[in-house]
Structure formats: C-alpha cells, structure tokens
Motif scaffolding. Structure first.
Motif, mmCIF file in Angstrom:
data_model
loop_
_atom_site.group_PDB
_atom_site.id
_atom_site.type_symbol
_atom_site.label_atom_id
_atom_site.label_comp_id
_atom_site.label_asym_id
_atom_site.label_seq_id
_atom_site.Cartn_x
_atom_site.Cartn_y
_atom_site.Cartn_z
ATOM 1 N N LEU A 83 -15.025 30.577 -72.782
ATOM 2 C CA LEU A 83 -13.939 31.224 -72.059
ATOM 3 C C LEU A 83 -12.711 31.415 -72.948
ATOM 4 O O LEU A 83 -12.038 32.449 -72.872
ATOM 5 N N SER A 84 -12.406 30.437 -73.795
ATOM 6 C CA SER A 84 -11.256 30.582 -74.692
ATOM 7 C C SER A 84 -11.429 31.780 -75.621
ATOM 8 O O SER A 84 -10.467 32.491 -75.932
ATOM 9 N N GLU A 85 -12.668 32.021 -76.055
ATOM 10 C CA GLU A 85 -12.942 33.173 -76.933
ATOM 11 C C GLU A 85 -12.757 34.484 -76.171
ATOM 12 O O GLU A 85 -12.198 35.454 -76.704
ATOM 13 N N LEU A 86 -13.218 34.532 -74.916
ATOM 14 C CA LEU A 86 -13.059 35.743 -74.116
ATOM 15 C C LEU A 86 -11.581 36.037 -73.853
ATOM 16 O O LEU A 86 -11.140 37.194 -73.918
ATOM 17 N N ILE A 87 -10.812 34.988 -73.577
ATOM 18 C CA ILE A 87 -9.370 35.157 -73.358
ATOM 19 C C ILE A 87 -8.707 35.745 -74.597
ATOM 20 O O ILE A 87 -7.898 36.679 -74.514
ATOM 21 N N ARG A 88 -9.054 35.213 -75.767
ATOM 22 C CA ARG A 88 -8.468 35.737 -77.010
ATOM 23 C C ARG A 88 -8.883 37.189 -77.249
ATOM 24 O O ARG A 88 -8.073 38.013 -77.694
ATOM 25 N N SER A 89 -10.146 37.492 -76.953
ATOM 26 C CA SER A 89 -10.621 38.865 -77.174
ATOM 27 C C SER A 89 -9.905 39.858 -76.271
ATOM 28 O O SER A 89 -9.837 41.052 -76.582
ATOM 29 N N ALA A 90 -9.372 39.359 -75.136
ATOM 30 C CA ALA A 90 -8.623 40.213 -74.209
ATOM 31 C C ALA A 90 -7.145 40.296 -74.574
ATOM 32 O O ALA A 90 -6.351 40.884 -73.834
ATOM 33 N N GLY A 91 -6.757 39.682 -75.692
ATOM 34 C CA GLY A 91 -5.388 39.755 -76.165
ATOM 35 C C GLY A 91 -4.464 38.703 -75.594
ATOM 36 O O GLY A 91 -3.235 38.829 -75.697
ATOM 37 N N LEU A 92 -5.024 37.639 -75.026
ATOM 38 C CA LEU A 92 -4.227 36.589 -74.396
ATOM 39 C C LEU A 92 -4.447 35.272 -75.133
ATOM 40 O O LEU A 92 -5.318 35.154 -75.993
ATOM 41 N N ALA A 133 -16.157 47.709 -68.023
ATOM 42 C CA ALA A 133 -17.238 48.415 -67.340
ATOM 43 C C ALA A 133 -17.906 47.448 -66.367
ATOM 44 O O ALA A 133 -17.509 46.288 -66.237
ATOM 45 N N SER A 134 -18.957 47.911 -65.703
ATOM 46 C CA SER A 134 -19.669 47.063 -64.745
ATOM 47 C C SER A 134 -20.589 46.064 -65.420
ATOM 48 O O SER A 134 -21.119 45.160 -64.764
ATOM 49 N N ASP A 135 -20.802 46.213 -66.725
ATOM 50 C CA ASP A 135 -21.612 45.276 -67.508
ATOM 51 C C ASP A 135 -20.713 44.145 -67.999
ATOM 52 O O ASP A 135 -19.807 44.363 -68.818
ATOM 53 N N ALA A 136 -20.967 42.930 -67.524
ATOM 54 C CA ALA A 136 -20.107 41.788 -67.864
ATOM 55 C C ALA A 136 -20.256 41.350 -69.308
ATOM 56 O O ALA A 136 -19.435 40.566 -69.793
ATOM 57 N N THR A 137 -21.266 41.845 -70.015
ATOM 58 C CA THR A 137 -21.451 41.451 -71.414
ATOM 59 C C THR A 137 -20.613 42.288 -72.370
ATOM 60 O O THR A 137 -20.614 42.041 -73.572
ATOM 61 N N GLY A 138 -19.891 43.277 -71.840
ATOM 62 C CA GLY A 138 -19.103 44.167 -72.688
ATOM 63 C C GLY A 138 -17.686 43.684 -72.929
ATOM 64 O O GLY A 138 -17.378 42.489 -72.827
ATOM 65 N N ALA A 139 -16.798 44.620 -73.230
ATOM 66 C CA ALA A 139 -15.418 44.302 -73.601
ATOM 67 C C ALA A 139 -14.571 43.991 -72.369
ATOM 68 O O ALA A 139 -14.877 44.428 -71.253
ATOM 69 N N TRP A 140 -13.477 43.239 -72.607
ATOM 70 C CA TRP A 140 -12.521 42.874 -71.560
ATOM 71 C C TRP A 140 -11.108 43.097 -72.082
ATOM 72 O O TRP A 140 -10.859 43.041 -73.283
ATOM 73 N N GLY A 141 -10.178 43.331 -71.161
ATOM 74 C CA GLY A 141 -8.756 43.361 -71.479
ATOM 75 C C GLY A 141 -8.016 42.403 -70.570
ATOM 76 O O GLY A 141 -8.570 41.891 -69.597
ATOM 77 N N GLY A 142 -6.733 42.135 -70.884
ATOM 78 C CA GLY A 142 -6.018 41.148 -70.082
ATOM 79 C C GLY A 142 -4.525 41.376 -70.060
ATOM 80 O O GLY A 142 -3.972 42.154 -70.849
ATOM 81 N N THR A 143 -3.861 40.672 -69.145
ATOM 82 C CA THR A 143 -2.403 40.725 -69.040
ATOM 83 C C THR A 143 -1.885 39.434 -68.438
ATOM 84 O O THR A 143 -2.630 38.707 -67.761
ATOM 85 N N TYR A 144 -0.624 39.142 -68.719
ATOM 86 C CA TYR A 144 0.087 38.065 -68.040
ATOM 87 C C TYR A 144 0.817 38.690 -66.845
ATOM 88 O O TYR A 144 1.969 39.120 -66.946
ATOM 89 N N LEU A 145 0.160 38.755 -65.730
ATOM 90 C CA LEU A 145 0.636 39.513 -64.579
ATOM 91 C C LEU A 145 2.028 39.078 -64.135
ATOM 92 O O LEU A 145 2.912 39.909 -63.883
#
Length: 501
Positions: A83-92, A133-145
C-alpha cells in the motif's frame, strides 16, 4: 490459490426453502510477523489486519494497511502491491505527519457508476486514491482532499469513512477541535461530497474543484453506499451513526447502559454543489420500531479496562473496543441498514435483555421521508457462548442481506461467521450463524497492555457485485497462525438466496 472453500448452507432454513445460501471463501493477506512489527520504523498498526474489500464483478480487491491484493473471483492472486508503494505512485506520502509510522485504516470501494476504484487511508494527510480505469492492476492518482481550497488538512484519527451513490462520492474524516451536539465534545467529522466526474479526474492528477465540505458532523459518521442505478439526481445521500454520552471524551466507546439514538444527516445535489440537511436539521432518531421510544442500550465492549475478549489457548486477549461504531451503512431503496457493536448489558436491560458477551445490533431505517427517518426493523445478534464483533452488512438487489462478523471466546479462536436474512423472512430476524472459517490458533502480537488489537477500527464495508447484483463480498480477520504478529484474513463471497438456474 490457497484455502478456497465452497459451501451450500442449509442450516436454519425452513423445510423446502429454495436456493440455500452459497459461500465462496478464500485466504487473503496475512501479517508480516514479529520481526517486522518490532523493527525500527515499524508500521503503526502492524499488529492488526485493517482489511477492507471491493469488487467490480471480475476482480476482487482486498486492502490492508500492508498490501493491495487483486484477485479474480475464484481467489487467484493477480497482483499484490504494498500500500505504501501504491500511495507513492499516486503522488502522495504514506508517512504520517504526526508521530512515526506509515499509513493505516484504509477503505476501498468500486464505484460502478464511474467504473473506478477509490481508496481512502490515513497517511501524511487523509489520502484519497482513484484508479485510472476499471482494472485495479493499472495506474492510480491521488490527492489530499481536506487540504484543497485552503481547508484544514486532516491527518490523524479518527478514521476516514467512504461511501458513494449514482450522484456522488462521500468522504468523511475526523477533525480535532470541532464539535457536534450528538457526540462527544472536542472532536467531530468533516464530510466532503464530490461530483463523480471530478473524482475520476483525480486519477489524471486533477484535484476536485468542488469538495462541498461540511464541518461539525457527528463523530464516526458513515456515508452510505447506494447501488440504485435509477436514483434521482434530486434524491439525497445519507450519513448515519449513533449518538454518544457527552459526559466524557471517550464516551462514544466507554459508557454504561447509555440509551443512544440513531443520527442521520443528508446531502442533496444541485449541479456540482449541494446542501447538507436541506430538509431541516440533523435527525436524532429513537431506536425502537416506529421510533417512538428507545430500545437499545450501548455498553463498553467487554471485557475490563482494555475492552478485550478472551481466546482459546492464550492469556493474551483480543481488543474488541473498536467494534463500538457502525462498521458500514448500506442504502437499499429508501431504507438504510447498519450494524453496531456493543458490549453486553448485564442489568436493568429492559426489552433488550441481558447478555454475557459482546453483541451486534442491526437497524433498518425507513427514510421514505428523507427528513424524518424511522426504525422499520431492528434485531440483536448475540450468543451465550462467544463474543461477536465487527459486523458488516450487505444487501443484494432483491433485498436479501447478510452480516459477516468475527467471534472469539475462551473456548475458541478468532473465527468468521455469517448471518443471513431473506427478503420476506419474519420481521426483525436473522438466520444463523454459519461458521465460514473457524480459528485454529490464538492470535498473539503482544503490546504493553498484554492484549492485541483486531479488525479494522475504520470499519469494514460489504461490496455488492455490480454485474450479477446478487453476490456480496466481505472480509474479516481470523486466527490461523501460531507465529506472533502473523494475522490472517478471510475473503468471503456469498449469495443469500441464489437465483434458480
């Protein structure tokens, strides 16, 4: 694929009942072990699973504080990402802004209306991640809402809550220093209502232009998940929780025979903005059927000052305190469904009755009048033999429902149970429980208080398969490993009343 279990459940059904519930159960994520949890910079909640789940009908995604695991519906692991890697990949940033450690208490949904996965989690600030996209294995983005548009950044407990409907996405997080008259002083929630297309744009690096933020919402308020494909644009979204004794800072968790109310708030859209509680004030609803009087008494979860329950084979107890809130809220038609955990009432219990162990309380709120919800049905789930905690409720398209929770006692280890209710069953009743998987070992990951946390303090959602609109998915922690700090999780897909083929 390990530990797959397929069962047809016939117990406790009337003679001749068609289509017994069917369960597909397999193993999910597991804990990292004592060495990791005792290391410098160890994850802040290393000692518990903090699991949640979502599905798009083809993929089932389980999230824990540790990993985001993507499975197919048969339990084959397609991809695992820290999860920490996914968060970083989303720019957070997964590192906490206060104290040591990394992300904790995640939620995940698949929003079928925009065909995107959404994750909320506490990290540097309360983080929101959206798939591209609808494929969870793909890319993600993020924000500090919460930091957008000059807002106060929310960056710590209480946990982030997540819901959605056809009209929007709803996220609520704890705000220290704010206040709501229905819950304890000094802390409340901020809630955000996000237009769907602006949520999708998060994945491409564009933060929402409209966040529709409301301060001073009740502590632990839970936005509902509503799968209604025909929901009108003018129909409100709902948020629910229970009231608390305001006498003490921790009274939402620690009370004795507190006669609580259900609390309901709404948000109604008008384009990309809208209004909270447009029909009037926050609703305070009595808990008996018809809401003319209160029925239920909230008590601190058992047992003792640590609010932790026994388990077989160990003197180390499991902390059940976080089961004191609604784990999730589901809207079906004009009705809201939720399950509250509570400690037992032992004396002066009235119509609730006395219990020896922790209980669950199910509520069905009829919100046909969105400004005046009333209790339509309600029931207690309890046992003289074991404690029940962390119940998460799901409702299929036909109105059949299930509750998946955990159990433990001095004679058994942490297990996963299922209760079911068919549309048309006698009012205020559930069948079961059926044991999905029985614990085999005591779970240990000793802390200074000689007990170990369990479950997900943020709550655990139940996901409806958006394709067949019949299969419900849930996940819970259970005990199957003698090694310290190796928690286990189970993923459960079930049909309460399968269609005849």
């Amino acid at each position: 694929m390990l530990g797959v279990l397929l069962i047809a459940l016939h117990a406790l059904l009337p003679d001749g009942a068609a289509g017994a519930p069917v369960v597909n159960s397999f193993e999910g994520d597991r804990g990292p072990g004592l060495e990791v949890c005792n290391s410098n910079g160890a994850p802040i909640h290393c000692d518990r699973a903090e699991m949640d789940i979502a599905t798009n009908g083809k993929q089932v995604v389980q999230i824990t504080w540790q990993n985001v695991n993507v499975y197919d519906t048969s339990g084959n692991l397609l991809k695992s990402t820290p999860l920490s890697e996914l968060i970083r990949s989303a720019g957070l940033d997964p590192n906490l802004s206060k104290g040591n450690g990394r992300q904790f208490e995640p939620h995940i949904v698949y929003n079928e209306f925009i065909e995107r996965w959404i994750i909320t989690v506490t990290c540097k600030n309360d983080c929101t991640l959206v798939s591209a996209a609808s494929d969870a294995t793909g890319a993600w983005g993020g924000t500090y809402l919460s930091c957008l548009h000059g807002g106060s950044c929310l960056d710590r407990n209480p946990a982030v809550k997540l819901g959605y409907d056809k009209n929007g996405v709803y996220i609520c997080g704890g705000h220290i220093g704010d206040d709501n008259p229905a819950t304890v002083p000094g802390v409340s929630y901020d809630c955000f209502a996000l237009p769907p297309e602006e949520v999708k744009a998060i994945a491409q690096g564009t933060p929402p232009a409209h966040v529709n933020r409301s301060h001073n919402m009740p502590l632990d308020i839970v936005p509902a998940v509503d799968h209604n494909q025909s929901k009108a644009a003018s129909a409100p979204a709902f948020f629910a929780n229970k009231s608390c004794d305001r006498a003490a800072q921790y009274a939402c968790q620690r009370s004795t025979n507190f006669s609580f109310h259900w609390i309901v708030n709404t948000f109604t859209w008008s384009g990309v903005t809208g209004t909270y509680n447009s029909g009037g004030a926050q609703q305070v609803i009595k808990t008996d059927i018809g809401s003319k009087e209160n029925k239920w008494l909230y008590n601190s979860p058992c047992c003792g000052p640590t609010m932790s329950v026994p388990q077989s084979g160990s003197e180390i107890t499991l902390r059940a305190a976080a089961s004191h809130r609604l784990m999730n809220v589901v809207q079906h038609g004009s009705h809201l469904h939720g399950v509250l955990g509570s400690g037992p009432c032992t004396e002066s219990c009235g119509s609730q009755g006395a219990d020896a162990n922790n209980i669950l309380v199910w509520v069905d709120l009829d919100c046909s009048d969105s400004a005046a919800c009333v209790v339509n049905q309600t029931a207690k789930i309890s046992s003289p033999d074991y404690h029940v905690e962390f119940g998460t409720v799901g409702v299929d398209d036909a109105g059949n429902m299930g509750i998946v929770g955990t159990s433990s006692s001095a004679r058994e280890n942490m297990s996963v149970l299922l209760w079911t209710r068919r549309q048309g069953d006698p009012a205020n009743t559930f069948s079961g429980p059926t044991t999905i998987v029985a614990g085999t070992q005591p779970y240990t990951c000793l802390n200074r208080k000689n007990m170990v946390p369990m479950g997900n303090s943020a709550g655990t959602l139940t996901a409806l398969d958006p394709v067949d609109r019949e299969t419900l998915w849930a996940t819970q922690q259970w005990a199957n490993d003698a090694a310290p700090c190796v928690w286990n999780t189970r993923i459960v897909g079930y049909k309460v009343a399968p269609a005849k083929r």
